[in-house]
Scaffold this active site. Sequence first.
Site, PDB file in Angstrom:
ATOM      1  N   CYS A 178      -6.379   2.155   5.502  1.00 43.33           N
ATOM      2  CA  CYS A 178      -7.085   0.942   5.910  1.00 43.33           C
ATOM      3  C   CYS A 178      -6.582   0.506   7.288  1.00 43.33           C
ATOM      4  CB  CYS A 178      -6.845  -0.168   4.881  1.00 43.33           C
ATOM      5  SG  CYS A 178      -5.141  -0.780   4.867  1.00 43.33           S
ATOM      6  N   GLU A 230       0.984   3.909   1.805  1.00 40.97           N
ATOM      7  CA  GLU A 230       1.481   4.330   3.115  1.00 40.97           C
ATOM      8  C   GLU A 230       2.662   3.476   3.568  1.00 40.97           C
ATOM      9  OE1 GLU A 230      -3.126   4.509   3.446  1.00 40.97           O
ATOM     10  OE2 GLU A 230      -1.632   3.406   2.291  1.00 40.97           O
ATOM     11  N   HIS A 274       0.856  -1.189   0.000  1.00 41.50           N
ATOM     12  CA  HIS A 274       0.000   0.000   0.000  1.00 41.50           C
ATOM     13  C   HIS A 274       0.888   1.233   0.000  1.00 41.50           C
ATOM     14  CE1 HIS A 274      -3.917  -1.884   1.752  1.00 41.50           C
ATOM     15  NE2 HIS A 274      -3.279  -2.748   0.969  1.00 41.50           N
ATOM     16  N   CYS A 285      -2.743  -0.285   7.357  1.00 44.31           N
ATOM     17  CA  CYS A 285      -1.919   0.926   7.312  1.00 44.31           C
ATOM     18  C   CYS A 285      -2.059   1.750   8.589  1.00 44.31           C
ATOM     19  CB  CYS A 285      -2.267   1.755   6.079  1.00 44.31           C
ATOM     20  SG  CYS A 285      -1.789   0.918   4.546  1.00 44.31           S
TER      21      CYS A 285
END
Length: 155
Positions: A89, A61, A59, A92
Amino acid sequence: MSVKFLAADIEAMHTALELAGQCLAHGDVPVGAVVLSPAGGIIGRGRNQREELGDPTAHAEVMAMREAASALGTWRLDDCNLVVTLEPCTMCAGAIINARIARLVFGADEPRTGAVGSLFDVVRDRRHLHQTEVVAGVSAAESAQLLKDFFAAQR
């Protein structure tokens, strides 16, 4: 009540949006992120790369925090800010807490999977030892439009 964003938040979000745009070439959901050092410079950049790398943890992040940790030589991102185009999410959000990010700035809300106020509020849960300041809605319209365009093209 109107929220005023810092000029640095808007500038960093512009960079995150550029990174998000790069996801399109690989079929990844367009999300971009940057980590700012305590001095305000970008020390980590990331974009969604799950499809590109075949990695469920890739992801934006996480990628940005990995690069920042490498730049600093430590996993502790104390006093650093994370700027991301989409509400993080649960995975993260947990990484943000564990990395000890001081401040999270995000653009668009994610009502289906967001863990910073939409579905859950992991980051602001007072039971955690580390507390992260949250600023939501920076360049929200631009972030949301990028996602809408991406998903419309998928249909």
